[in-house]
Design an enzyme around this catalytic site. Structure first.
Site, PDB file in Angstrom:
ATOM      1  N   LYS A  22      -0.023  14.524 -10.026  1.00  0.00           N
ATOM      2  CA  LYS A  22      -1.116  14.016  -9.174  1.00  0.00           C
ATOM      3  C   LYS A  22      -0.586  13.689  -7.778  1.00  0.00           C
ATOM      4  O   LYS A  22      -1.164  14.084  -6.766  1.00  0.00           O
ATOM      5  CB  LYS A  22      -1.718  12.757  -9.791  1.00  0.00           C
ATOM      6  N   ASN A  23       0.538  12.990  -7.718  1.00  0.00           N
ATOM      7  CA  ASN A  23       1.027  12.486  -6.434  1.00  0.00           C
ATOM      8  C   ASN A  23       1.763  13.521  -5.592  1.00  0.00           C
ATOM      9  O   ASN A  23       2.178  13.223  -4.477  1.00  0.00           O
ATOM     10  CB  ASN A  23       1.887  11.237  -6.648  1.00  0.00           C
ATOM     11  N   CYS A 116      -6.586  -2.377  -3.081  1.00  0.00           N
ATOM     12  CA  CYS A 116      -6.960  -1.984  -4.442  1.00  0.00           C
ATOM     13  C   CYS A 116      -6.392  -3.056  -5.361  1.00  0.00           C
ATOM     14  O   CYS A 116      -5.802  -4.035  -4.915  1.00  0.00           O
ATOM     15  CB  CYS A 116      -6.409  -0.600  -4.785  1.00  0.00           C
ATOM     16  N   ARG A 121      -2.126  -2.901   0.406  1.00  0.00           N
ATOM     17  CA  ARG A 121      -1.819  -1.496   0.708  1.00  0.00           C
ATOM     18  C   ARG A 121      -2.270  -1.062   2.111  1.00  0.00           C
ATOM     19  O   ARG A 121      -3.052  -0.149   2.285  1.00  0.00           O
ATOM     20  CB  ARG A 121      -2.368  -0.591  -0.377  1.00  0.00           C
ATOM     21  N   ASP A 304       5.565   3.062 -10.679  1.00  0.00           N
ATOM     22  CA  ASP A 304       4.482   3.651 -11.479  1.00  0.00           C
ATOM     23  C   ASP A 304       4.808   3.716 -12.967  1.00  0.00           C
ATOM     24  O   ASP A 304       3.953   4.098 -13.758  1.00  0.00           O
ATOM     25  CB  ASP A 304       4.140   5.056 -10.971  1.00  0.00           C
ATOM     26  N   ARG A 396      -8.395   9.140 -13.626  1.00  0.00           N
ATOM     27  CA  ARG A 396      -7.936   9.434 -12.263  1.00  0.00           C
ATOM     28  C   ARG A 396      -6.568  10.117 -12.292  1.00  0.00           C
ATOM     29  O   ARG A 396      -6.230  10.881 -11.405  1.00  0.00           O
ATOM     30  CB  ARG A 396      -7.816   8.144 -11.452  1.00  0.00           C
TER      31      ARG A 396
HETATM   32  C1  EPZ Z   1       2.305   6.131  -3.409  1.00  0.00           C
HETATM   33  O1  EPZ Z   1       1.398   5.188  -2.913  1.00  0.00           O
HETATM   34  C2  EPZ Z   1       1.756   6.576  -4.757  1.00  0.00           C
HETATM   35  N1  EPZ Z   1       0.456   7.210  -4.564  1.00  0.00           N
HETATM   36  C3  EPZ Z   1       1.621   5.370  -5.679  1.00  0.00           C
HETATM   37  O2  EPZ Z   1       1.185   5.834  -6.952  1.00  0.00           O
HETATM   38  C4  EPZ Z   1       3.010   4.740  -5.842  1.00  0.00           C
HETATM   39  O3  EPZ Z   1       2.897   3.589  -6.651  1.00  0.00           O
HETATM   40  C5  EPZ Z   1       3.563   4.366  -4.464  1.00  0.00           C
HETATM   41  O4  EPZ Z   1       3.594   5.527  -3.610  1.00  0.00           O
HETATM   42  C6  EPZ Z   1       4.982   3.809  -4.538  1.00  0.00           C
HETATM   43  O5  EPZ Z   1       5.825   4.744  -5.146  1.00  0.00           O
HETATM   44  C7  EPZ Z   1       0.415   8.495  -4.104  1.00  0.00           C
HETATM   45  O6  EPZ Z   1       1.442   9.108  -3.842  1.00  0.00           O
HETATM   46  C8  EPZ Z   1      -0.944   9.100  -3.949  1.00  0.00           C
HETATM   47  P1  EPZ Z   1       3.655   3.214  -0.368  1.00  0.00           P
HETATM   48  P2  EPZ Z   1       1.506   4.697  -1.365  1.00  0.00           P
HETATM   49  O7  EPZ Z   1       3.072   3.518   0.950  1.00  0.00           O
HETATM   50  O8  EPZ Z   1       2.070   5.774  -0.546  1.00  0.00           O
HETATM   51  C9  EPZ Z   1       3.543  -1.009   1.819  1.00  0.00           C
HETATM   52  C10 EPZ Z   1      -0.146   5.842  -8.876  1.00  0.00           C
HETATM   53  O9  EPZ Z   1      -0.256   5.015  -9.788  1.00  0.00           O
HETATM   54  N2  EPZ Z   1       3.003  -0.277   2.972  1.00  0.00           N
HETATM   55  O10 EPZ Z   1       4.947   3.862  -0.761  1.00  0.00           O
HETATM   56  O11 EPZ Z   1       0.211   4.110  -0.985  1.00  0.00           O
HETATM   57  C11 EPZ Z   1       2.613  -0.992   0.613  1.00  0.00           C
HETATM   58  O12 EPZ Z   1       1.658  -2.031   0.699  1.00  0.00           O
HETATM   59  C12 EPZ Z   1      -0.087   5.361  -7.439  1.00  0.00           C
HETATM   60  O13 EPZ Z   1      -0.067   7.091  -9.028  1.00  0.00           O
HETATM   61  C13 EPZ Z   1       2.700  -0.969   4.144  1.00  0.00           C
HETATM   62  O14 EPZ Z   1       2.848  -2.182   4.224  1.00  0.00           O
HETATM   63  O15 EPZ Z   1       2.584   3.531  -1.490  1.00  0.00           O
HETATM   64  C14 EPZ Z   1       3.570  -1.160  -0.544  1.00  0.00           C
HETATM   65  O16 EPZ Z   1       3.851  -2.541  -0.702  1.00  0.00           O
HETATM   66  C15 EPZ Z   1      -0.243   3.851  -7.331  1.00  0.00           C
HETATM   67  N3  EPZ Z   1       2.216  -0.276   5.213  1.00  0.00           N
HETATM   68  C16 EPZ Z   1       4.833  -0.447  -0.082  1.00  0.00           C
HETATM   69  O17 EPZ Z   1       4.718  -0.339   1.347  1.00  0.00           O
HETATM   70  C17 EPZ Z   1       2.015   1.080   5.177  1.00  0.00           C
HETATM   71  O18 EPZ Z   1       1.573   1.667   6.189  1.00  0.00           O
HETATM   72  C18 EPZ Z   1       5.005   0.968  -0.640  1.00  0.00           C
HETATM   73  O19 EPZ Z   1       3.768   1.626  -0.496  1.00  0.00           O
HETATM   74  C19 EPZ Z   1       2.338   1.763   3.977  1.00  0.00           C
HETATM   75  C20 EPZ Z   1       2.828   1.073   2.902  1.00  0.00           C
END
Ligand code: EPZ
Length: 424
Positions: A22-23, A116, A121, A304, A396
């Site tokens: 998915k990701n 969410c 996020r 995850d 999902r």
């Molecule tokens: C990706 O989400 C994945 N989703 C998530 O999988 C996964 O848990 C996550 O990466 C971490 O590995 C997809 O790839 C579609 P991040 P993402 O940006 O990119 C903070 C699942 O279950 N942050 O790496 O949204 C954020 O709040 C899903 O399949 C900021 O502060 O996660 C978090 O604390 C859930 N500002 C941390 O960084 C930003 O601009 C990591 O988030 C971006 C992120």
């Protein structure tokens, strides 16, 4: 509202195929926006999130047709670079259209995804990186309004490791003028899969999979074919389900390459795991040993998989400490597991899980995708019947979950409204 009804106690045994990731599929689908030529994608998982993204892309003017066990996307007719709130709110990864739209059309209006269940996020790093590349961005009435005559290469250092942030900036950089260097880049395998697809389309990228990615912008990208990588989180989820039920499974069309730390943890818990060219074989002990873990960006333990390991620790022998360092609210499954009799104590971002001899089935509620998976795993081993409500979360991210579990001998029934119909 769909429910899943599980009767626990049966060891999972047999063989199932793992679906595409998915990701990886979500950013790669957005990459279709970067070219006016067809992009042919195979091994796309049949998931609600993929469907939602198809709807969003089609609203923009992307057409798609079926190919040989593939989907062929054509973005030559895109005329509406807008990602509306009603779609983005259901699937946060829609933010991944922002970079491609800016790079190819020079403008984009994308709804802020909002928070969410697992956390706020924010997408500030996506915005900061695109601004560094020369985009003019304002946020008004819940929308990101972005413009750029032509993005310019820049050196970008994200404040924290962000997977979709890295992916957005990577896609934008492929058509920017000059070189972009993304430092503190996410190293996740899904980022590498996206980079491999972009390279097949003619992008000049080096360093994907490391924390510094170099991109030399080109004038245009071209048609390509790409096979989406197998889903490592789906793989890990079924390994946990087999491990906790004392079963023996073979997962095919998958790879252990990006699952080392998860496989090491399951081995530490007492499982016998053998790696085959495109399969993983697991034989579980009668009872697992507790295993502690701390989530962190790849190649560390994946956030995850945290909820799934909390579930298996609920009935393991010993006490496990689980530390969640990525998201601020990713223990929502704990209270539901406690309803099944789990002994879990939460202190901030740390959970202490003391294994109990058995869980008792009950009705529980899914709150997010991986929390739902954790409840399924617990329901497979709990005594009696467990009913999981709001399982749209599961649809999902897990293709044909009930069918795959049933193929492994689980007693599982989907009840409630009509089945989720996902076009072949
Ligand atoms: C990706 O989400 C994945 N989703 C998530 O999988 C996964 O848990 C996550 O990466 C971490 O590995 C997809 O790839 C579609 P991040 P993402 O940006 O990119 C903070 C699942 O279950 N942050 O790496 O949204 C954020 O709040 C899903 O399949 C900021 O502060 O996660 C978090 O604390 C859930 N500002 C941390 O960084 C930003 O601009 C990591 O988030 C971006 C992120």
């Amino acid at each position: 509202m769909d429910k899943l009804i599980l009767s626990g106690g049966t060891p999972l045994c047999g063989e199932i195929e793992i679906s595409g990731a998915k990701n990886a599929a979500l950013p790669i689908l957005c990459a279709a926006l970067l070219t006016s030529e067809p992009l042919e994608l195979s091994n796309l998982p049949r998931l609600k999130d993929v469907n939602t993204l198809f709807m969003l892309l089609e609203q923009m003017g992307v057409t798609q047709k079926a190919g040989e066990d593939a989907r062929i996307l054509d973005a030559s007719g895109v005329n509406n670079p807008i990602a509306p709130y009603d779609l983005v709110k259901t699937m946060r990864a829609s933010i991944l259209v922002l970079g491609p739209l800016l790079a190819r059309w020079g403008e984009a209006k994308v709804s802020l995804p909002g928070g969410c269940a697992i956390g706020a996020r924010p997408v500030d790093q996506h915005i900061k990186g695109l601004q560094a590349m020369g985009a003019e961005i304002s946020v008004e009435q819940g929308y990101i309004h972005a413009r750029a005559t032509r993005l310019k290469g820049a050196r970008i250092n994200t404040d924290m490791v962000t997977v979709t942030g890295t992916e957005n900036l990577l896609m934008a950089a492929t058509l920017a003028e000059g070189e972009t260097i993304i430092e503190n880049a996410a190293r996740e395998p899904e980022v590498v899969d996206l980079a491999n697809c972009l390279i097949a389309m003619g992008a000049q990228i080096s360093g994907a999979g490391s924390d510094v990615i170099h991109v030399q912008g080109v004038e245009k990208l071209r048609s390509a074919r790409h096979r989406v990588m197998p889903d490592r989180i789906e793989t890990g989820t079924y390994l946990c389900a087999a491990a906790v039920t004392g079963g023996e499974v073979r997962l095919t069309r998958t790879s252990s390459a990006s699952l080392d730390v998860v496989i090491d943890k399951l081995t530490e818990a007492g499982c016998e795991i053998s790696i085959l060219p495109d399969a993983i074989h697991l034989k579980a002990p009668r009872r697992l040993k507790s295993v502690s873990l701390r989530t962190a960006p790849y190649p560390a333990f994946p956030t995850d998989m945290q909820a799934q390991f909390m579930a298996i620790n609920c009935v393991a022998d010993g006490v496990a400490t689980i530390r969640e360092t990525i998201f601020e609210n990713r223990f929502m499954h704990a209270v539901e597991l406690q309803r099944l009799g789990a002994d879990i104590h939460i202190d901030g971002n740390t959970a202490m899980v003391r294994g109990v001899p058995r869980l008792q089935g009950a009705t529980v509620m899914a709150t997010d995708l991986r929390a739902s998976a954790s409840l399924v795993i617990a329901g497979l081993v709990a005594e009696g019947k467990t009913t999981i409500e709001r399982i749209y979360h599961l649809d999902r991210g897990y293709e044909h979950l009930d069918a795959k579990l049933a193929a492994l001998g689980a007693s599982v029934e989907r009840a409630g409204c009509a089945h989720l119909v996902i076009p072949a």
